[in-house]
Design an enzyme around this catalytic site. Structure first.
Site, PDB file in Angstrom:
ATOM      1  N   GLU A   1      -0.050 -19.796  21.919  1.00  0.00           N
ATOM      2  CA  GLU A   1      -0.046 -19.492  23.353  1.00  0.00           C
ATOM      3  C   GLU A   1      -0.852 -18.222  23.672  1.00  0.00           C
ATOM      4  OE1 GLU A   1       0.890 -21.808  25.089  1.00  0.00           O
ATOM      5  OE2 GLU A   1       2.345 -22.935  23.871  1.00  0.00           O
TER       6      GLU A   1
ATOM      7  N   TYR B   1      -1.447  -3.611  -6.794  1.00  0.00           N
ATOM      8  CA  TYR B   1      -1.168  -4.391  -5.585  1.00  0.00           C
ATOM      9  C   TYR B   1      -2.210  -4.255  -4.486  1.00  0.00           C
ATOM     10  CZ  TYR B   1       1.757  -7.262  -2.674  1.00  0.00           C
ATOM     11  OH  TYR B   1       2.238  -8.317  -1.960  1.00  0.00           O
TER      12      TYR B   1
ATOM     13  N   SER C   1      -1.471  -3.327  10.355  1.00  0.00           N
ATOM     14  CA  SER C   1      -1.098  -4.247   9.289  1.00  0.00           C
ATOM     15  C   SER C   1       0.139  -5.056   9.677  1.00  0.00           C
ATOM     16  CB  SER C   1      -0.812  -3.459   8.015  1.00  0.00           C
ATOM     17  OG  SER C   1      -1.954  -2.709   7.680  1.00  0.00           O
ATOM     18  N   ALA C   2       0.103  -6.343   9.379  1.00  0.00           N
ATOM     19  CA  ALA C   2       1.215  -7.263   9.659  1.00  0.00           C
ATOM     20  C   ALA C   2       1.571  -7.315  11.151  1.00  0.00           C
ATOM     21  CB  ALA C   2       2.447  -6.929   8.813  1.00  0.00           C
ATOM     22  N   CYS C   3       0.559  -7.233  12.010  1.00  0.00           N
ATOM     23  CA  CYS C   3       0.789  -7.319  13.460  1.00  0.00           C
ATOM     24  C   CYS C   3       0.019  -8.473  14.099  1.00  0.00           C
ATOM     25  CB  CYS C   3       0.452  -6.005  14.132  1.00  0.00           C
ATOM     26  SG  CYS C   3       1.649  -4.724  13.764  1.00  0.00           S
TER      27      CYS C   3
ATOM     28  N   PHE D   1       1.557 -16.617  19.154  1.00  0.00           N
ATOM     29  CA  PHE D   1       0.824 -17.586  18.320  1.00  0.00           C
ATOM     30  C   PHE D   1      -0.180 -18.386  19.161  1.00  0.00           C
ATOM     31  CE2 PHE D   1       4.941 -16.606  16.294  1.00  0.00           C
ATOM     32  CZ  PHE D   1       4.451 -16.017  15.152  1.00  0.00           C
TER      33      PHE D   1
ATOM     34  N   ASP E   1      -9.489  -9.566   8.921  1.00  0.00           N
ATOM     35  CA  ASP E   1      -8.962  -8.220   8.615  1.00  0.00           C
ATOM     36  C   ASP E   1      -9.968  -7.088   8.829  1.00  0.00           C
ATOM     37  OD1 ASP E   1      -6.546  -6.867   7.646  1.00  0.00           O
ATOM     38  OD2 ASP E   1      -7.741  -6.285   5.912  1.00  0.00           O
TER      39      ASP E   1
ATOM     40  N   HIS F   1     -10.769  -2.151  11.274  1.00  0.00           N
ATOM     41  CA  HIS F   1      -9.658  -3.014  10.820  1.00  0.00           C
ATOM     42  C   HIS F   1      -9.449  -4.096  11.868  1.00  0.00           C
ATOM     43  CE1 HIS F   1      -5.133  -3.129   9.411  1.00  0.00           C
ATOM     44  NE2 HIS F   1      -5.847  -4.036   8.795  1.00  0.00           N
TER      45      HIS F   1
ATOM     46  N   ARG G   1       0.846  -1.197   0.000  1.00  0.00           N
ATOM     47  CA  ARG G   1       0.000   0.000   0.000  1.00  0.00           C
ATOM     48  C   ARG G   1       0.882   1.248   0.000  1.00  0.00           C
ATOM     49  NH1 ARG G   1      -1.801   0.916   4.294  1.00  0.00           N
ATOM     50  NH2 ARG G   1      -1.206  -0.886   5.538  1.00  0.00           N
TER      51      ARG G   1
ATOM     52  N   ARG H   1       2.142 -12.139  -0.250  1.00  0.00           N
ATOM     53  CA  ARG H   1       0.808 -12.487   0.273  1.00  0.00           C
ATOM     54  C   ARG H   1       0.237 -13.711  -0.424  1.00  0.00           C
ATOM     55  NH1 ARG H   1      -1.686  -8.731   4.199  1.00  0.00           N
ATOM     56  NH2 ARG H   1      -0.075  -7.168   4.477  1.00  0.00           N
TER      57      ARG H   1
ATOM     58  N   LYS I   1      -9.641  -2.289   1.534  1.00  0.00           N
ATOM     59  CA  LYS I   1      -9.408  -1.098   2.363  1.00  0.00           C
ATOM     60  C   LYS I   1     -10.189   0.116   1.861  1.00  0.00           C
ATOM     61  CE  LYS I   1      -6.326  -3.549   4.516  1.00  0.00           C
ATOM     62  NZ  LYS I   1      -6.417  -3.996   5.885  1.00  0.00           N
TER      63      LYS I   1
HETATM   64  P1  GTP Z   1      -2.484  -7.525   7.541  1.00  0.00           P
HETATM   65  O1  GTP Z   1      -2.964  -8.580   6.611  1.00  0.00           O
HETATM   66  O2  GTP Z   1      -1.382  -6.698   6.931  1.00  0.00           O
HETATM   67  O3  GTP Z   1      -3.565  -6.667   8.069  1.00  0.00           O
HETATM   68  O4  GTP Z   1      -1.676  -8.274   8.747  1.00  0.00           O
HETATM   69  P2  GTP Z   1      -2.156  -9.128  10.030  1.00  0.00           P
HETATM   70  O5  GTP Z   1      -2.471  -8.209  11.147  1.00  0.00           O
HETATM   71  O6  GTP Z   1      -3.184 -10.110   9.629  1.00  0.00           O
HETATM   72  O7  GTP Z   1      -0.793  -9.888  10.456  1.00  0.00           O
HETATM   73  P3  GTP Z   1      -0.401 -11.445  10.382  1.00  0.00           P
HETATM   74  O8  GTP Z   1      -1.245 -12.303  11.260  1.00  0.00           O
HETATM   75  O9  GTP Z   1      -0.312 -11.827   8.956  1.00  0.00           O
HETATM   76  O10 GTP Z   1       1.059 -11.424  11.025  1.00  0.00           O
HETATM   77  C1  GTP Z   1       2.111 -10.648  10.497  1.00  0.00           C
HETATM   78  C2  GTP Z   1       3.430 -11.175  10.992  1.00  0.00           C
HETATM   79  O11 GTP Z   1       3.469 -11.177  12.425  1.00  0.00           O
HETATM   80  C3  GTP Z   1       3.708 -12.602  10.543  1.00  0.00           C
HETATM   81  O12 GTP Z   1       5.032 -12.714  10.077  1.00  0.00           O
HETATM   82  C4  GTP Z   1       3.490 -13.414  11.786  1.00  0.00           C
HETATM   83  O13 GTP Z   1       4.280 -14.575  11.806  1.00  0.00           O
HETATM   84  C5  GTP Z   1       3.847 -12.443  12.921  1.00  0.00           C
HETATM   85  N1  GTP Z   1       3.066 -12.744  14.173  1.00  0.00           N
HETATM   86  C6  GTP Z   1       1.726 -12.962  14.251  1.00  0.00           C
HETATM   87  N2  GTP Z   1       1.346 -13.273  15.517  1.00  0.00           N
HETATM   88  C7  GTP Z   1       2.473 -13.233  16.268  1.00  0.00           C
HETATM   89  C8  GTP Z   1       2.737 -13.474  17.663  1.00  0.00           C
HETATM   90  O14 GTP Z   1       1.852 -13.781  18.464  1.00  0.00           O
HETATM   91  N3  GTP Z   1       4.033 -13.321  18.065  1.00  0.00           N
HETATM   92  C9  GTP Z   1       5.037 -12.984  17.188  1.00  0.00           C
HETATM   93  N4  GTP Z   1       6.275 -12.865  17.675  1.00  0.00           N
HETATM   94  N5  GTP Z   1       4.827 -12.774  15.862  1.00  0.00           N
HETATM   95  C10 GTP Z   1       3.564 -12.892  15.413  1.00  0.00           C
HETATM   96  C1  SPV Z   2      -3.050  -4.337   5.323  1.00  0.00           C
HETATM   97  O1  SPV Z   2      -2.058  -3.711   4.896  1.00  0.00           O
HETATM   98  O2  SPV Z   2      -3.615  -4.056   6.422  1.00  0.00           O
HETATM   99  C2  SPV Z   2      -3.572  -5.472   4.540  1.00  0.00           C
HETATM  100  C3  SPV Z   2      -3.014  -5.724   3.193  1.00  0.00           C
HETATM  101  O3  SPV Z   2      -4.495  -6.132   5.000  1.00  0.00           O
HETATM  102  S1  SPV Z   2      -3.673  -4.688   1.955  1.00  0.00           S
HETATM  103  O4  SPV Z   2      -4.869  -5.300   1.434  1.00  0.00           O
HETATM  104  O5  SPV Z   2      -2.662  -4.541   0.901  1.00  0.00           O
HETATM  105  O6  SPV Z   2      -4.003  -3.407   2.516  1.00  0.00           O
HETATM  106 MN    MN Z   3      -5.029  -5.410   7.144  1.00  0.00          MN
END
Ligand code: GTP
Ligand code: SPV
Ligand code: MN
Length: 581
Positions: free
Chosen positions: A490, A197, A248-250, A488, A275, A226, A69, A364, A206
């Site tokens: 846990e 993308y 995102s990615a958290c 994860f 999401d 979100h 994005r 992705r 989004k």
């Molecule tokens: P978007 O699709 O971008 O909105 O991301 P998301 O919030 O769905 O994140 P996602 O679950 O794909 O996790 C993103 C990254 O964080 C991955 O590389 C996971 O392996 C890592 N991750 C997820 N949960 C945990 C956790 O509990 N602990 C740790 N250390 N890493 C985690």
């Molecule tokens: C995010 O970035 O929060 C996503 C991926 O879920 S995207 O659809 O590219 O925004």
């Molecule tokens: Mn997202």
């Protein structure tokens, strides 16, 4: 073709501007999908992966300048700049329309214009909303088919309802200098140019389900967030639904598909969404939520048998991968997956570790949610699922405890508004920088955050049966830079405490920043986390929190008169409590 004149007129008008060679109305059928996939295999847009290990799976390699994005090129075009707020880039709607008309003029010459009618949410749900995306990208069509309820049924609903969100998209020349993601909330309209993308191009996600929908939700009295949605079933068969907002990615996709650890026999996690969550107060006063999406566009790196086995299991067929690496025998691969070796990196070059990771960090997978082993029929429930708790969370190496419960709805809204998180590869720009990301909506709220917080606060007047609000942080690190909490599966232990708090069965201790589990309140059976680590995970560093609250106060103030007084007062209340501690 459609009998709905307004839609037909818009398609005709776009065609006159963009001058496509052909127009194709998507019906969403399997035959149509097959034709589109074969077309892309033939023109190199998709690479067929190993049909024995991964039947019906394809790899798309995006332009290396188009991998995430683009928040700096995303605009909310309201007549008044103040209505978009400091949280959005703004452009005058007339100026934006002129700029975009120049981009779109003739841009589909020699290409096919696809008309994609789609429904966000179960097709018969009153909570769902429809849209039509016009695009010149067959890759977008194939992804929208997995991510939304796309095709004839959606078109029938649109013709019947007479209203839809208009989304116009062209990949153009994929030139980062001619790339714009424009939103016109008042007109329920999106225009996206120059990217193919993810969230830039799959406009249902989004652009529609968050930026436009958040605006609609405010006017109509609901929330577009979100957030993932999960059901947590205990051994007695009772299911509690939880929605959670992380940037995102958290960790949303991971939490949405969690597998309970061995010390939780008889417990089960059900995935409703990973999401986006649309929610409203039901007649019973509870908050009811739907997942407007029908698929997952999930982060590949880090997905493994150990972290997210459910995700891995659904990716072995019927999946589109974007920017992952491949092994010698054409299997998809990414960092953290397994001990196979990548042969070609995400750009299609022979893998060379000195040139960076094999899979792009924002690579992705796109897959239908029905492929998820923990998917539940409740995701199709027209009234949605009732929420017991809402969780906010960010990626914070320091300061923020593993879990924290708010004192009240108002305090919970403050916890959301005060969220901060380290930036990730999901958006272009620097990675690992802490920034404020209220409710994980910084890139996605279609209006002024000040007004957004007022809207959140207003729910306490609508109901006395609202979900309780919590805050979590899986990402605390020790002095050596290692994650302290195993995360994860846990994370189930934290969900367990949260649910037990909601039903009044778990203890907590009061701190100035909220309620925390005491040693003994969290179930730590069968887990190797030392008492010192637990103490570090649940510690409240009062001096550091005083600095944090001052910074939160300043942040709230930067939204000027739009920031609700009640939120400032709540921030002040916590600051005072910290002083007295
Ligand atoms: P978007 O699709 O971008 O909105 O991301 P998301 O919030 O769905 O994140 P996602 O679950 O794909 O996790 C993103 C990254 O964080 C991955 O590389 C996971 O392996 C890592 N991750 C997820 N949960 C945990 C956790 O509990 N602990 C740790 N250390 N890493 C985690
Ligand atoms: C995010 O970035 O929060 C996503 C991926 O879920 S995207 O659809 O590219 O925004
Ligand atoms: Mn997202």
């Amino acid at each position: 073709m459609t009998s709905f004149r307004e839609l037909q007129a818009w398609v005709d008008q776009v065609a006159a501007l963009t001058q496509p060679e052909k127009i194709h109305w998507c019906d969403g059928s399997a035959e149509e999908n097959e034709q589109l996939i074969q077309l892309q295999v033939a023109n190199g847009g998709l690479l067929e992966l190993n049909p024995e290990t991964h039947p019906n799976c394809y790899l798309h390699r995006s332009d290396p300048n188009d991998v995430a994005r683009v928040e700096h090129l995303t605009f909310v075009c309201t007549p008044l700049k103040e209505d978009a707020g400091p949280n959005n880039n703004w452009m005058d709607p007339a100026e934006a329309r002129e700029l975009m008309a120049d981009q779109f003029a003739g841009c589909m010459q020699g290409r096919t214009l696809y008309v994609i009618p789609y429904c966000m949410g179960p097709i018969d749900s009153p909570l769902s909303r429809c849209g039509v995306e016009i695009t010149d990208s067959p890759y977008v069509v194939a992804n929208m088919r997995l991510m939304t309820r796309m095709g004839d049924a959606a078109l029938r609903r649109i013709e019947h309802e007479g209203t839809f969100v208009r989304g116009l998209h062209s990949t153009g020349l994929l030139d980062p200098d001619n790339r714009y993601i424009m939103h016109f909330p008042a007109d329920l309209e999106i225009q996206s140019f120059g990217s193919g993308y993810g969230g830039n191009a799959l406009l249902g996600k989004k652009c529609h389900a968050l930026r436009i929908a958040s605006h609609q939700a405010r006017t109509e009295g609901w929330l577009a967030e979100h957030m993932l949605i999960v059901g947590v079933e205990n051994p007695q068969g009772e299911v509690h639904y939880i929605a959670a907002a992380f940037p995102s990615a958290c960790g949303k996709t991971n939490l949405a598909m969690l597998i309970p650890p061995e010390s939780y026999p008889g417990w089960k996690i059900w995935t409703v969404g990973d999401d986006i969550c649309w929610m409203r107060v039901g007649e019973d006063g509870r908050m009811w939520a739907i997942n407007p999406e029908a698929g997952f566009f999930g982060v590949a790196p880090g997905t493994s048998e150990h972290t997210n086995p459910s995700a891995l299991a659904m990716l072995d067929r019927d999946t589109i991968f974007t920017n992952v690496a491949i092994t010698e025998d054409n299997q998809p691969w990414w960092e953290g997956k397994d001990d196979q070796k990548p042969a070609l990196d995400w750009k299609g070059q022979p893998f060379n570790a000195t040139r960076g990771p094999a899979a792009h960090p924002n690579s992705r997978f796109t897959v239908s949610s029905k492929r998820c082993p923990s998917w539940t029929e409740q995701a199709e429930a027209v009234q949605g699922v009732p929420l017991s708790a809402i969780i906010f969370g960010g990626r914070r190496q320091r300061l923020v405890p593993l879990v924290l419960e708010s004192e009240s709805w108002q305090h919970g809204v403050l916890l959301g508004a005060a969220m901060a998180s380290e930036t990730t590869a999901a958006a272009t720009g620097s990675v690992g920088k802490v920034r404020r990301d209220p409710m994980a909506m910084l890139p996605f709220c279609g209006y002024n955050f000040g007004d957004y917080w007022s809207h959140w606060l207003s729910f306490s007047e609508r109901s006395s049966r609202l979900p309780r609000i919590f805050h979590v942080n899986w990402f605390r690190k020790d002095a050596a830079g290692k994650f302290i909490w195993p995360g994860f599966g846990e994370n189930m232990r934290v969900l367990d405490w949260i649910i037990a708090r909601c039903s009044g069965e778990a203890g907590a201790s009061r701190s100035p920043i909220g309620l925390l589990p005491r040693a003994g309140d969290l179930n730590l059976e069968g887990i190797a986390v030392s008492p010192e680590s637990m103490q570090a995970l649940l510690e409240v560093d009062v001096a550091a929190w005083q600095v944090e609250m001052a910074s939160i106060g300043q942040y709230l103030e930067s939204f000027g008169s739009r920031t609700p007084q009640a939120l400032q007062q709540e921030c002040q209340r916590v600051a005072t409590a910290l002083q007295q501690d």
